[in-house]
Structures are given as structure tokens and as C-alpha cells.
Design an enzyme around this catalytic site. Structure first.
Site, PDB file in Angstrom:
ATOM      1  N   ASP A 169      -4.815  -3.018   4.956  1.00 55.22           N
ATOM      2  CA  ASP A 169      -5.286  -2.472   6.227  1.00 55.22           C
ATOM      3  C   ASP A 169      -6.799  -2.502   6.375  1.00 55.22           C
ATOM      4  OD1 ASP A 169      -5.946  -0.501   4.441  1.00 55.22           O
ATOM      5  OD2 ASP A 169      -4.476   0.952   5.171  1.00 55.22           O
ATOM      6  N   ASP A 177       0.852  -1.188   0.000  1.00 55.79           N
ATOM      7  CA  ASP A 177       0.000   0.000   0.000  1.00 55.79           C
ATOM      8  C   ASP A 177       0.887   1.238   0.000  1.00 55.79           C
ATOM      9  OD1 ASP A 177      -2.418  -1.265   0.074  1.00 55.79           O
ATOM     10  OD2 ASP A 177      -2.558  -1.297   2.250  1.00 55.79           O
ATOM     11  N   ASP A 198      -9.433  -5.743   2.081  1.00 60.97           N
ATOM     12  CA  ASP A 198      -8.131  -6.310   1.723  1.00 60.97           C
ATOM     13  C   ASP A 198      -8.018  -7.775   2.139  1.00 60.97           C
ATOM     14  OD1 ASP A 198      -6.971  -4.069   0.534  1.00 60.97           O
ATOM     15  OD2 ASP A 198      -6.452  -3.208   2.469  1.00 60.97           O
TER      16      ASP A 198
END
Length: 954
Positions: A692, A453, A696
Site C-alpha cells: 500500500d 500485509d 512497497d
């Protein structure tokens, strides 16, 4: 051989099939100590039990829902009276409802009982709490006495003596114990006390030493795992208590607490919905049912262990701990254990194969030794007359055969994996990485790709609004009062209405009576802007009534609320990605999130280690490319693409595109999942992925190593992950990779060392028995050698800390052979050298050292034993590096290694010089000591020369 291991001893790092887990267990029939060998493998029967509980829960809930629907239709329009009597102890504590009644209402979805108790508000009143203030800390002791604590029953920690008892249950040690007992009896009868007891007592002392050293190592290991388990269970929730919103551990929750739940949270106890919006609950962890459930005022029941899939709410805690179904399920699941790691299984296979070979050699050795004794007696004509000495000799032959099995079955191989993993996991905690599954530590060493990310991982996750565009005027945001003074009052009013109502955050007064902003970094930045504009959070919230909330998630990339205005009518507010929000524009804000210090260097380390770093973000392409270039992720020949474009590509196009793909912007969670799946299946990459959010979870589950963020990550993401990055820092991910490689290499070093000892001990005793009719190494000596190569060897080599050089070599990847050509070269060369030394001493030792007289055989065997042990001591040093000639680099920093080596050498001196009567040794002259140590030391230059011999990399 490699094909045999692949077919029979191969499991996945995660999500292995039950068939694979059962298959390798059935093949491992030659095991010395089942309890110890399989301690760190999954308890499949407990898992079946947990699955049965889930199915039972699913059926119970299905029935409860049907009954509650029928009850709801029946009781409408009826006045209900209660026959519930409050128990006396509950009344005396100041409450009006007991734990059992609360449990039956929520677990049974009992609408009728809920209505009898005047609904959720009535339950809250009977629990002595309010939605605005929660409970008081002064009542905690009383509440705990009446309602219990929010903990489930766990297996009590095992003490040191448990591990002693477990170590004693080694089959071969038991047989040797019986041999020692018989030897004691025969020896005392024939030679008297104490002379006749020496051999038996020597074996007993060796067994006790092995048991206590093994138990000490296992006990310390269990303490490390216990500490890690405590860390895994640290979950905090937002709770209103004493009129203040604060963070509390889930284990501190009590009935009456008001818990704030939002998307991605795990429901921490059974409870009732008080207020909230669009709440969607996933109950699959409890019931196995994948279809999410809408929870609202008409269906207010919330069950512990379920997950918030969408929306937010305030929940009244009603039932905690073992009174919940989740508590009962977790008590069973905790005994199920982790899946065994691929290396554990593979080394179980190696141990089994070598054990079978050892068993064959042991039987042959015993047969040859017995045949030699019988031949001698036949020549003497005394085959029918047996003395006590000959009986003891026969018993010694049997003890040697059993001890060959002890040495030959490398029980320590799979246990060394666990030892190394436990050591690494403990150290990784200090480096801000919490490993949830053992296998992740191991797999991370093979990672070839990291999909990261952007926000919070590559950047600091400390967001601030730096620019605004309001009424067409672009302004730098400053902390001065002048900022916002030029904004028309009507615009300021509607902007504050949007900021303070269309938010998932909160502005509260904490215990120190200071204003605190709660929420995600983006929400915090916007709320700070609202306060800077002179807004009052509570004042704005009471002005309007929120009718509907559309919570933010990474798929929609926006959040919206509908307000009922005081003057009548409704107004909808929306915020999100600029191309997604299609409403009247109030303001555009520019939020800055700087790149974390050290990220660029960490990406460079990954590149030198052969690991490709890809950025996968929901942000826009321009921002993503700029950050990726700053981090060193996006190169001149790299490709950056947006999620919608990626989605449209065919499989053939993806095969062409993915190798050069470095940045994916505006990606959805399913885009990330697709990328991970393609990398793993089509390109055979070992993929680590960060996440997070709740959405996901599929990508984290699909990846070889799922990395969840400890600060920004939701509980759903953390539960799907294998490793939790506690500081949300990309540099920590690189540290995890380094530790993973260290674990892999350390286990290879230990396997190389142990297999060398195995081969030499086996061949020496076997060939000696066949060619000379006796074995140079006795049972006591072999037990000491076994401890050097097993427990002590694992402690020394499996706990080496990682070096920077580990990140300068290519990753092992998915198809690398664990026992590499380099290892086979080192094992073969070192074994050959040691065998030549021992064989030379056996055949030429007496002449070389001018040994004669009655003690010559004893001196020679002592010399052989001493040389053999020091060969292992110096080979242990050589095994610190499998390819480098310099094996002393950093040796003094590894205190465990130095301590183990020192203890081995000191105890060897004690055995030779002072324990001769028990260990069948005799004190040596200084010249003999010098030669023994020199033979061992010579193994080091031999090992250095071997490392210069080129071999294939596989």
C-alpha cells in the site's frame, strides 16, 4: 515442440524484453487479419516515441534548472519590470494571467518570470484564489473556458462499423470474396439468373455472416475494455475549494485549486509549492531521471505525473491537461498499449504452426482435386475444351483450398485469451478487484504464494484507541467525559500538542458542517483520542509554529516534528514503534484493528488450493504472530521471524528458512523485496504480493502479480501494481486467484475444442480429396464450421464463470505445460471418433441409408455436414470439463453458453432445411436428422470414457 514454443514464443507476464516482443512478431507471418490478430498487443513504435519524449523532457528540465539558477543569481538585488500584457478574454473572465504564461513559468522553471509576477502569492492572486479558501465552484465554467480541463487527448472510441471494416480485412475472406465474384459472373453467364448465382451468393452470405458476428463480438469486447479503462483512471485528491477540504477527481481540477499532496501521491497537474515540509519529488515517470528533486519555496515547480517520494505540501494548480508535458506524454503512451500476455503469445505460436500445416494441406488438396479433374478430362479427350461448369468446378476447388486455410489457421486462439480476460476483468470489477494489466488476470491463476500485509488486508483497517498508559496509569478508553479527567493539565496540554501537531491527518468541517477526520486509520484513531480529551485541532495548530517535519514511512517507522514555542525555544515530538522512538515518554496507546470476517476461511481455501499464504508486516512480532494464528496463517510447524534477523541471513541460510517462513514482522520494504525475489528465482514460485505504501513499489514491481490496496494504497503503489484490491480485503485476493484459474482453464477448454475441429476438418477434406477426388465440405459449409469453432466457440467456452472446485486443485505454477496431456488425450480421442464417423458416412453412407438417384451425392454430403456440425455441438458440451464426467453441472447458469449452443443448432436447421441452394445442402428426413444428431451425441459417452483413461499430469 514445447522447446520450440519456449524458445520463440515465450514472454514474461511483466517487464518483457523488447527483443522477446519483437521475436515472436517476426515469426507470425501467416496471419489472416493482422489488424484483428494484433489488436491487443503493444504498439512498440508508440513506446519508442514516448521514450523520445521522456528524453526530450529530461534535457529541457536540465537546461531549465541551469537557466533558473543563473537567473536567480542575476536578479538578486535587481528591480524587475514586466512587459507581460494580460489578454482581453482573460481580463473579461476576471483573471490576470493566461494559461500560456503559467505554462511557461512552471514547465520552464522560470524563476525570473515568477519573480516578475510577485512569486507564488502573486500568481495565486492573479488566479483569484487563496491558500485557505481555494477557488469557488461558481467560477468553474469561466476557469474551464480560459484554462481548459485536466484531461489529455485520447483515441476516440471505435464504433461498430470500425470493427466491421477490420473484420473485412481478413486476407482469406478477401480471396473468397473474389472467388464468389468470379463464381457469380461465370454462373450467371453459363446458367443465367438466379440459378447460376446460388454458389457465389452463398459464399458472399457466409462471408457477411462471419464478418458481422466477428465484429459484434469484438465491439462488445471493446466496450468492456473502455469501461475498465475509465475505472483505472479514477484518482481522487484532497483539495481545498469553497473554503472546505474535500475529495475531488483529478479530472475536475482547475488552475487556482489548492491541492494537498502527501507521500505516495501523484502530482495531478503542473503547479507551484505553497507550503509544506521535506518534499521530495520523483520525476522519473516524466523525464526518466531517477534522482529525486527537493521542492521548496526556492524551487517551487511541480510537474504533472511526477510522484511524491517523501514529505507533504499544499500545491497551487497552474496548468492542466494537454498544456502539460505529462498530458502530451500520456496521449502517446495511451496508444502504446499493454504488453501481450504469455498465453496470447504462446497461442499465436500455436496458431502459426497449425496455420503452416494447414497451408501445406490446402495446397496439396487443391493439387489433388485439380489433378483429378485433369485426369478425367484427359480420359475423355477434352483437355483443350473447357465448359463454364468446369471453370466453376475449378474455382470451387480453389475456394475449398482457401477455406481449409480459413479453418486451419486458428486465428481465434490468441483472441480467445483476450475475450476470456475481458470477461473476467469485467466480472472481477463487480468483485472489488480492478485489473490494470491483462497478464495479471492470467498469471494469478498460476500463483503458488501470496505475501500479504496485515493492516487493512487481513484486518479491518478501522482503528480505535482502546487503552492508554499515561503517567504510569493504564486505562480503558471510553466515550464518556470522565475519561482523561484524572490526567494532570500539564500532561494533557503537552499530549494534545503532540497529537494535533505531529500528525499527517487533519480535522476539518465538511460540506454538511460536520467535523470530519482525514488521514490514515492510525492517524484518525489518534486524532479521535485528541478530540475525546477535549482538544481543538485548529487552536493547537495556531499556538505553535511547525519548523520541521519528518514524515512517517515504513522504513523509519516513526514520525517527528519540531515546534517553535510561543515563549521561545523549540520542542521535538516523535511517535512510532515503541522500540524506535528514543524520547521522553508522554503516553503509550493501544490501538485495536480486528481481523476481517471471512479471512480465516479464505486462508483455508488458499491452503486447499496449494497456495501458501505468508504475512509480511511492519508490526511487532507478538502482534503479528497473534493475528497470523487467528487468520490460520501461522501453523505449529511454521516459522515467524523479524526483519532485522532475516536481513542477516546468508543465501544458504535463506534456502533453509524460507520454505517454513509464514510470518515476517518488523519488516522493511527491502525485506519484502528480498523475500519475493528469493521465492521467484531460487524456489521458482509464482508470487503475488500486496502493498500500500510508496516503499512497497519495488516489491510490487518484482512480484509476478502486484496487488495494491485501493483504499489505503498510495498512487505510487497503485501504479506499480497489476491489480488494485478496491476493498483492501484478503478475501478479494482469493477471488482474484479463482478468476485467474478460471481464465486459464477456460482458454484450455476452448483450445481443446478448436484444435479438435481443426484436426478433423483438415484431415476429412484432405483424405477425401486424395482418395475420392472431391471434398465433402464446401466453402460455405467450412465458413460456418469456422464460425462455430472460432467466434461462437470462444464466446461459449471462454466465458464460463469460476467454480469452487477450481480452488481444490494444485496450482499450475511456473513450469506447467499449457496444452497438457489431458488435453492431448481428449483431442486425439475425439478427433479419431469424428473422423471414423465421417469416413464411415463417406464410404458406407449410401448403402446404409439406401441412397440412390441423381441427388444421392447431395443428400450424403448434407448428412456428412450435419453430422460433423452436431459432433461439434456435443463436443462443445463435453469440453466444459476436461477431466470430470459430469459436464452438465451449472450449464443453465451460463446463459452465454446456452444461447450460443441454441443459436448454433437453430441456424444449422435453417441451413439444412431452407438454405440448400446457397449452402449446397438438401432437406433431410426425420430419420436422417435423428442419425446425424445421434452421431454427435455419441461423442459425449466417448468423451466420458476418454476421461477415465489415466495420463500424466504435465
Amino acid at each position: 515442440m514445447e522447446n520450440y514454443f519456449t524458445e520463440n514464443f515465450e514472454v514474461q507476464a511483466k517487464n518483457s524484453s523488447e527483443e522477446a516482443l519483437q521475436r515472436w512478431r517476426k515469426l507470425c507471418w501467416l496471419v489472416k487479419n493482422k489488424k484483428r490478430r494484433f489488436r491487443f498487443t503493444a504498439n512498440l513504435s508508440k513506446r519508442f516515441e514516448a521514450e523520445a519524449i521522456r528524453r526530450s523532457n529530461q534535457e529541457k528540465l536540465r537546461v531549465a534548472v541551469l537557466v533558473s539558477k543563473a537567473a536567480l543569481q542575476f536578479i538578486q538585488g535587481l528591480s524587475l519590470s514586466s512587459d507581460y500584457i494580460v489578454p482581453q478574454d482573460v481580463k473579461e473572465a476576471g483573471f490576470q494571467i493566461c494559461a500560456e504564461e503559467l505554462g511557461s513559468i512552471v514547465e520552464g522553471h522560470d524563476v525570473k518570470k515568477l519573480k516578475i509576477h510577485d512569486g507564488v502569492e502573486g500568481i495565486a492572486e492573479k488566479l483569484g484564489t487563496t491558500i485557505t479558501k481555494g477557488i469557488s465552484t461558481s467560477e468553474i465554467d469561466r476557469r474551464q473556458r480560459v484554462y481548459g480541463v485536466n484531461r489529455f487527448t485520447e483515441t476516440p472510441p471505435k464504433g461498430f462499423w470500425f470493427f466491421v471494416w477490420e473484420a473485412v480485412q481478413d486476407t482469406t475472406l478477401m480471396i473468397l470474396g473474389i472467388c464468389a465474384f468470379v463464381s457469380l459472373l461465370v454462373g450467371i453467364v453459363t446458367e443465367g439468373w438466379p440459378k447460376g448465382a446460388h454458389d457465389g451468393l452463398g459464399i458472399v452470405a457466409s462471408i457477411l455472416l462471419v464478418v458481422f458476428v466477428t465484429a459484434t463480438s469484438d465491439y462488445k469486447q471493446s466496450l468492456q475494455f473502455r469501461d475498465l479503462d475509465k475505472e483505472k483512471k479514477k484518482i481522487v485528491m484532497q483539495v481545498t475549494r469553497n473554503g472546505l477540504r474535500q475529495k475531488l477527481s483529478i479530472y475536475d481540477l482547475l488552475p487556482g485549486d489548492i491541492v494537498h499532496l502527501s507521500i505516495g501521491d501523484q502530482v495531478p497537474a503542473d503547479g507551484l509549492f505553497m507550503s509544506g515540509y521535506s518534499l521530495l519529488i520523483n520525476e522519473s515517470s516524466l523525464t526518466g531521471e531517477s534522482e529525486p528533486v527537493n521542492v521548496n519555496a526556492s524551487n517551487p515547480f511541480l510537474l504533472s505525473g511526477t510522484k511524491v517520494q517523501n514529505g507533504s505540501c499544499k500545491m497551487l494548480v497552474t496548468t492542466v491537461g494537454m498544456r502539460t508535458q505529462w498530458g502530451k506524454l500520456m496521449a502517446t503512451l495511451s496508444e502504446g498499449g499493454d504488453d501481450e500476455t504469455p498465453l496470447q503469445v504462446k497461442l499465436n505460436g500455436v496458431a502459426t504452426v497449425i496455420g503452416k500445416i494447414g497451408l501445406f494441406f490446402a495446397v496439396v488438396t487443391f493439387s489433388v482435386l485439380v489433378q483429378g479433374l485433369f485426369t478425367r478430362k484427359l480420359e475423355e479427350g477434352t483437355q483443350w475444351i473447357w465448359s463454364g461448369d468446369e471453370a466453376v468446378e475449378m474455382l470451387e476447388f480453389f475456394a475449398i483450398a482457401v477455406t481449409i486455410v480459413v479453418v486451419a489457421v486458428p486465428e481465434g486462439l490468441p483472441l480467445a485469451v483476450t475475450l476470456s480476460l475481458a470477461f473476467a476483468m469485467k466480472k472481477m470489477m463487480n468483485d472489488k478487484a480492478l485489473v490494470r494489466h491483462l497478464a495479471a488476470c492470467e498469471t494469478m491463476g498460476s500463483a503458488t504464494t501470496i505475501c500479504s500485509d496485515k493492516t487493512g488486508t487481513l484486518t479491518t483497517n478501522h482503528m480505535t484507541v482502546v487503552k492508554t498508559c499515561i503517567c504510569g496509569e493504564i486505562k480503558e478508553v471510553s466515550g464518556s467525559e470522565k475519561f482523561g479527567s484524572s490526567i494532570p493539565e500539564s500532561v494533557r496540554k503537552i499530549l494534545l500538542e503532540s497529537i494535533f501537531n505531529n500528525t499527517g491527518g487533519d480535522v476539518v468541517v465538511n460540506e454538511a458542517q460536520k467535523v470530519e477526520i482525514l488521514g490514515t486509520p492510525t492517524e484518525t484513531a489518534l486524532l479521535e483520542l485528541g478530540l475525546l480529551l477535549g482538544g481543538d485541532f485548529e487552536e493547537e495548530r495556531v499556538k505553535s509554529k511547525i519548523v520541521k517535519v519528518e514524515p512517517f514511512n515504513s522504513t523509519k517507522k516513526r514520525m517527528g516534528v519540531v515546534l517553535e514555542l510561543p515563549e521561545g525555544g523549540f520542542r521535538a515530538h516523535c511517535k512510532g514503534a515503541s522500540e524506535i522512538a528514543g524520547y521522553t515518554c508522554i503516553a503509550i496507546v493501544g490501538i485495536k484493528d480486528p481481523v476481517r470476517p471471512g479471512v480465516k476461511e479464505s486462508v483455508a481455501v488458499c491452503r486447499s488450493a496449494g497456495i501458501v499464504v505468508r504475512m509480511v508486516t511492519g508490526d511487532n512480532l507478538t502482534t503479528a504472530k497473534a493475528i497470523a494464528r487467528e487468520c490460520g496463517i501461522l501453523t505449529d510447524d511454521g516459522l515467524a521471524i523479524e526483519g532485522p534477523e532475516f536481513r542477516e541471513k546468508s543465501d544458504a541460510e535463506l534456502q533453509q528458512l524460507i520454505p517454513n517462513l509464514q510470518v515476517m514482522a518488523r519488516s522493511s520494504p527491502m525485506d519484502k523485496h528480498t523475500l519475493v525475489k528469493q521465492l521467484r528465482t531460487t524456489f521458482q514460485e509464482v508470487v503475488a504480493v500486496t502493498g500500500d505504501g510508496t516503499n512497497d513499489a519495488p516489491a510490487l514491481h518484482e512480484a509476478d502479480i502486484g496487488l495494491a490496496m485501493g483504499i489505503a494504497g498510495t498512487e505510487v503503489a497503485k501504479e506499480s501494481a497489476d491489480v488494485i484490491i478496491l476493498d483492501d480485503n484478503f478475501s478479494t485476493i482469493v477471488t482474484v486467484g479463482k478468476w485467474g484459474r478460471s481464465v486459464y482453464v477456460n482458454i484450455q477448454k476452448f483450445v481443446q475444442f478448436q484444435l479438435t475441429v481443426n484436426v478433423v476438418a483438415l484431415v476429412v477434406n484432405f483424405t477425401s480429396a486424395c482418395l475420392t477426388g472431391n471434398a465433402p465440405l464446401t466453402a460455405v459449409q467450412l465458413l460456418w464450421v469456422n464460425m462455430i469453432m472460432d467466434t461462437l466457440g470462444a464466446l461459449a467456452l471462454a466465458t464460463e464463470p469460476p467454480t469452487d472446485d477450481l480452488m481444490k486443485r494444485a496450482p499450475v505454477g511456473r513450469k506447467g505445460n499449457f496444452i497438457s496431456n489431458v488435453m492431448w488425450r481428449n483431442i486425439t480421442g475425439q478427433s479419431l471418433y469424428q473422423f471414423v464417423v465421417i469416413w464411415y458416412l463417406q464410404t458406407q453412407g449410401k448403402e446404409a441409408f439406401r441412397l440412390d438417384g441423381p441427388d444421392s451425392d447431395l443428400i450424403l454430403n448434407t448428412l456428412i455436414f450435419n453430422s460433423f456440425v452436431f459432433c461439434q455441438v456435443f463436443n462443445e458440451i463435453s469440453s466444459r470439463e476436461m477431466e470430470k464426467v459430469n459436464v452438465f453441472d451449472g450449464i443453465l447458469k451460463n446463459y452465454v453458453f446456452v444461447a450460443v449452443l441454441s443459436c448454433t443448432a437453430i441456424f444449422q436447421i435453417i441451413i439444412i432445411e431452407f438454405l440448400g441452394t446457397f449452402a449446397s445442402t438438401t432437406p433431410l428426413t426425420w430419420q436422417q436428422w435423428f442419425v446425424s444428431i445421434a452421431f454427435g451425441f455419441l461423442g459425449m459417452p466417448i468423451a466420458a470414457i476418454l476421461k477415465m483413461v489415466p495420463v500424466g499430469s504435465s
